[in-house]
Design a protein around this motif. Structure first.
Motif, PDB file in Angstrom:
ATOM      1  N   ALA A  41       0.883  -1.283  -0.001  1.00 27.18           N
ATOM      2  CA  ALA A  41       0.142  -0.048   0.001  1.00 27.18           C
ATOM      3  C   ALA A  41       0.706   1.404  -0.152  1.00 27.18           C
ATOM      4  N   LEU A  42       1.850   1.116   0.806  1.00 26.59           N
ATOM      5  CA  LEU A  42       2.877   2.243   1.000  1.00 26.59           C
ATOM      6  C   LEU A  42       3.489   2.692  -0.580  1.00 26.59           C
ATOM      7  N   LEU A  43       3.851   1.688  -1.081  1.00 25.93           N
ATOM      8  CA  LEU A  43       4.446   1.967  -2.674  1.00 25.93           C
ATOM      9  C   LEU A  43       3.681   2.193  -3.620  1.00 25.93           C
ATOM     10  N   VAL A  44       2.205   1.426  -3.619  1.00 32.84           N
ATOM     11  CA  VAL A  44       1.439   1.515  -4.841  1.00 32.84           C
ATOM     12  C   VAL A  44       0.414   2.499  -4.863  1.00 32.84           C
ATOM     13  N   LEU A  45      -0.149   2.839  -3.630  1.00 34.73           N
ATOM     14  CA  LEU A  45      -1.497   3.686  -3.667  1.00 34.73           C
ATOM     15  C   LEU A  45      -1.203   5.052  -3.928  1.00 34.73           C
ATOM     16  N   PRO A  46       0.214   5.771  -3.604  1.00 37.27           N
ATOM     17  CA  PRO A  46       0.559   7.308  -3.958  1.00 37.27           C
ATOM     18  C   PRO A  46       0.496   7.408  -5.403  1.00 37.27           C
ATOM     19  N   VAL A  47       1.016   6.110  -6.011  1.00 38.59           N
ATOM     20  CA  VAL A  47       1.327   6.192  -7.672  1.00 38.59           C
ATOM     21  C   VAL A  47      -0.169   6.117  -8.198  1.00 38.59           C
ATOM     22  N   ALA A  48      -0.699   5.290  -7.662  1.00 38.85           N
ATOM     23  CA  ALA A  48      -2.346   5.350  -8.097  1.00 38.85           C
ATOM     24  C   ALA A  48      -3.126   6.532  -7.961  1.00 38.85           C
ATOM     25  N   LEU A  49      -2.897   7.094  -7.039  1.00 38.85           N
ATOM     26  CA  LEU A  49      -3.552   8.304  -6.736  1.00 38.85           C
ATOM     27  C   LEU A  49      -3.195   9.291  -7.861  1.00 38.85           C
ATOM     28  N   LEU A  50      -2.004   9.282  -8.138  1.00 37.75           N
ATOM     29  CA  LEU A  50      -1.575  10.161  -9.186  1.00 37.75           C
ATOM     30  C   LEU A  50      -1.979   9.800 -10.624  1.00 37.75           C
ATOM     31  N   ALA A  51      -1.780   8.537 -10.678  1.00 43.53           N
ATOM     32  CA  ALA A  51      -2.251   8.072 -12.246  1.00 43.53           C
ATOM     33  C   ALA A  51      -3.745   8.220 -12.486  1.00 43.53           C
ATOM     34  N   GLN A  52      -4.403   7.940 -11.477  1.00 41.64           N
ATOM     35  CA  GLN A  52      -6.060   8.012 -11.748  1.00 41.64           C
ATOM     36  C   GLN A  52      -6.480   9.448 -12.332  1.00 41.64           C
ATOM     37  N   SER A 196     -11.605  -9.449  -4.733  1.00 41.13           N
ATOM     38  CA  SER A 196     -12.804  -9.151  -4.023  1.00 41.13           C
ATOM     39  C   SER A 196     -12.774  -8.905  -2.574  1.00 41.13           C
ATOM     40  N   VAL A 197     -12.100  -7.697  -2.432  1.00 41.13           N
ATOM     41  CA  VAL A 197     -11.909  -6.886  -1.124  1.00 41.13           C
ATOM     42  C   VAL A 197     -12.978  -6.090  -0.808  1.00 41.13           C
ATOM     43  N   ILE A 198     -13.644  -6.252   0.335  1.00 38.59           N
ATOM     44  CA  ILE A 198     -14.873  -5.440   0.721  1.00 38.59           C
ATOM     45  C   ILE A 198     -14.562  -4.096   1.104  1.00 38.59           C
ATOM     46  N   ASP A 199     -15.323  -3.160   0.813  1.00 33.05           N
ATOM     47  CA  ASP A 199     -15.492  -1.619   1.700  1.00 33.05           C
ATOM     48  C   ASP A 199     -13.943  -1.205   0.988  1.00 33.05           C
ATOM     49  N   PHE A 200     -13.754   0.116   1.341  1.00 36.40           N
ATOM     50  CA  PHE A 200     -12.814   0.921   0.585  1.00 36.40           C
ATOM     51  C   PHE A 200     -11.532   0.747   1.631  1.00 36.40           C
ATOM     52  N   GLU A 201     -11.072  -0.328   1.350  1.00 38.21           N
ATOM     53  CA  GLU A 201      -9.702  -1.027   2.036  1.00 38.21           C
ATOM     54  C   GLU A 201      -8.957  -1.255   1.098  1.00 38.21           C
ATOM     55  N   TYR A 202      -8.392  -0.304   0.117  1.00 35.66           N
ATOM     56  CA  TYR A 202      -7.650  -0.759  -1.042  1.00 35.66           C
ATOM     57  C   TYR A 202      -6.119  -1.187  -0.738  1.00 35.66           C
ATOM     58  N   HIS A 203      -5.687  -0.936   0.657  1.00 37.41           N
ATOM     59  CA  HIS A 203      -4.282  -1.481   0.976  1.00 37.41           C
ATOM     60  C   HIS A 203      -4.307  -3.111   0.720  1.00 37.41           C
ATOM     61  N   PHE A 204      -5.413  -3.629   0.972  1.00 33.71           N
ATOM     62  CA  PHE A 204      -5.537  -5.104   0.702  1.00 33.71           C
ATOM     63  C   PHE A 204      -5.589  -5.370  -0.667  1.00 33.71           C
ATOM     64  N   THR A 205      -6.334  -4.627  -1.538  1.00 33.55           N
ATOM     65  CA  THR A 205      -6.468  -4.703  -3.006  1.00 33.55           C
ATOM     66  C   THR A 205      -4.975  -4.537  -3.584  1.00 33.55           C
ATOM     67  N   ALA A 206      -4.283  -3.640  -2.992  1.00 35.20           N
ATOM     68  CA  ALA A 206      -2.786  -3.378  -3.523  1.00 35.20           C
ATOM     69  C   ALA A 206      -2.006  -4.587  -3.535  1.00 35.20           C
ATOM     70  N   LEU A 248      -9.530   2.424  -7.971  1.00 37.74           N
ATOM     71  CA  LEU A 248      -9.587   1.100  -7.931  1.00 37.74           C
ATOM     72  C   LEU A 248      -9.148   0.844  -9.379  1.00 37.74           C
ATOM     73  N   ASP A 249      -9.567   1.570 -10.340  1.00 33.98           N
ATOM     74  CA  ASP A 249      -9.531   1.414 -11.946  1.00 33.98           C
ATOM     75  C   ASP A 249      -7.915   1.555 -12.139  1.00 33.98           C
ATOM     76  N   ALA A 250      -7.328   2.528 -11.458  1.00 33.85           N
ATOM     77  CA  ALA A 250      -5.957   2.806 -11.660  1.00 33.85           C
ATOM     78  C   ALA A 250      -5.192   1.635 -11.091  1.00 33.85           C
ATOM     79  N   LEU A 251      -5.509   0.962  -9.980  1.00 28.72           N
ATOM     80  CA  LEU A 251      -4.786  -0.068  -9.490  1.00 28.72           C
ATOM     81  C   LEU A 251      -4.905  -1.367 -10.529  1.00 28.72           C
TER      82      LEU A 251
END
Length: 418
Positions: A41-52, A196-206, A248-251
């Motif tokens: 999450a620490l590595l991927v989510l910031p990049v996805a935030l910018l990419a979206q 199939s992660v439930i809720d807005f918990e995208y650290h698990f998705t990452a 989520l689409d960016a991820l």
């Protein structure tokens, strides 16, 4: 480590793990995975935030966008009649691995709905999470039995909740890897969906999308509930529904393990005064009118994002959260007609535009026959036209007025093409 209990996550009743020692031991055992989730999450989510911000929309048609979840254990004889009435072409059907002895009954249920696009959700239990040899054997039987009728299989569900059988993302990845190897070697025509992660918990998705396991998702799935925030337009940490979908689409697009296809395979709102069937406390529940409004607006916002292939409402028949209440016979809730109206008004349409202006949300879609403009507002706004405007209200009633009162219940203005 064998679980000292069994539970049934398929039930309407939430299950609480009571053996705290077992939970603590499992969390300790899966500490490496939990750390990997944090680092991913620490590595991927910031990049996805910018990419979206720069990722373009896709071209999502409404043909199979409006999906519905149906279950064998909830009035199976009525399902076909109700799905026909709703003109549903897209269904999700659950198959619990702990019911292997009922495999033929589930296959028969799928056959009844043959002709529709079906996702089969293969649901886990702790026994199959722990025993991968058993999992392989049973998945082989499942793929063999259903593959003549279904080509999309969602592997697992709600992977970030211990009560559903997984204590870490790594446990899920080991589980999914078994399915992927079977697909690769014996069932190459199948499409496998996850994580199939439930809720807005995208650290698990990452973590599920960025790892060193030999897996690939033919589509990314999410159980994107927003019910605890109230209306679907409300925000969580600055993210409304469309922004959550965008992230989520960016991820999915960035992941080397997935295609960009995206399905929201579960969402709903719990309904007031349905205890013990509502899956949350009464505090989170809404009345049936709000339930219908929120459902339609969730679909409209997701369609406006142009980044989701389909949304599956959970579900058609259920006392605490379904379009139909089956506690005393079958009672269609207001949301049933609201879904039917939405489906018919936007059937086989292409997205044109979406905007929010002066407090009014406006979505426009069209096909060769007509243009449909859907309007709603979180409070009440008034639009005045030069001539009376015919429109459909949320529930499909034909109205006409020169002064339109726009409120939380969406209305449909339909203009026939010349």
């Amino acid at each position: 480590m064998k679980a000292p209990f069994l539970w049934d996550p398929y039930s309407d009743q939430p299950y609480q793990l009571k053996d705290r020692a077992f939970k603590k031991a499992m969390r300790k055992k899966e500490l490496f995975s939990l750390l990997s989730t944090f680092l991913s999450a620490l590595l991927v989510l910031p990049v996805a935030l910018l990419a979206q911000i720069v990722i373009p929309k896709r071209r999502i048609l409404s043909d199979s966008f409006f999906g519905m979840s149906v279950n064998l254990d909830k009035e199976p004889q009525a399902v076909n009649t109700l799905t026909d009435e709703l003109e549903l072409s897209t269904l999700l059907i659950r198959f619990p691995l702990w019911e292997m002895e009922r495999l033929e009954s589930y296959v028969d249920f799928v056959k009844v709905n043959e002709g529709r696009k079906i996702i089969l959700n293969v649901m886990q239990d702790r026994e199959h999470v722990e025993d991968l040899a058993l999992l392989k054997s049973d998945l082989e039987s499942v793929f063999q039995a259903f593959s003549p009728y279904v080509d999309c299989f969602q592997i697992g569900s709600t992977i970030n909740r211990a009560k559903w059988g997984f204590f870490s993302v790594r446990e899920y990845l080991r589980f999914y890897e078994v399915a992927y190897e079977l697909k690769r070697r014996r069932f190459p025509a199948l499409r496998l969906l996850g994580p199939s992660v439930i809720d807005f918990e995208y650290h698990f998705t990452a973590h599920a999308l960025f790892n060193f396991f030999t897996v690939r998702y033919d589509a990314v799935t999410a159980l994107l509930y927003v019910d605890r925030r109230g209306a679907p337009e409300n925000t969580q940490m600055g993210f409304d529904l469309i922004k959550k979908i965008g992230l989520l689409d960016a991820l999915a697009l960035m992941s080397p393990k997935a295609s960009r296809s995206l399905y929201i395979t579960e969402t709903n709102w719990p309904i007031s005064n349905t205890a013990p069937y509502a899956p949350t406390s009464e505090y989170e529940c809404v009345d049936e009118e709000s339930y219908a409004d929120f459902m339609v607006r969730y679909y409209l916002l997701a369609f406006a994002s142009q980044k989701v292939d389909a949304v599956y409402w959970h579900q058609l028949i259920a006392p605490g959260y379904g379009l139909v209440d089956n506690r005393e016979g079958l009672r269609k809730r207001t949301a049933f007609n609201a879904f039917k109206t939405m489906q018919r008004s936007l059937k086989e349409m292409e997205f044109v535009s979406f905007e929010k202006k002066h407090g009014i949300f406006t979505l426009v879609a069209k096909n060769i026959i007509q243009t449909t403009t859907v309007k709603w507002s979180l409070d009440f706004q008034t639009l005045t036209y030069n001539t009376p405007q015919p429109y459909l209200d949320r529930d499909g009633n034909t109205r006409e007025s020169q002064i339109l009162k726009i409120g939380p219940s969406p209305i449909y203005l339909i203009e026939k093409s010349d």
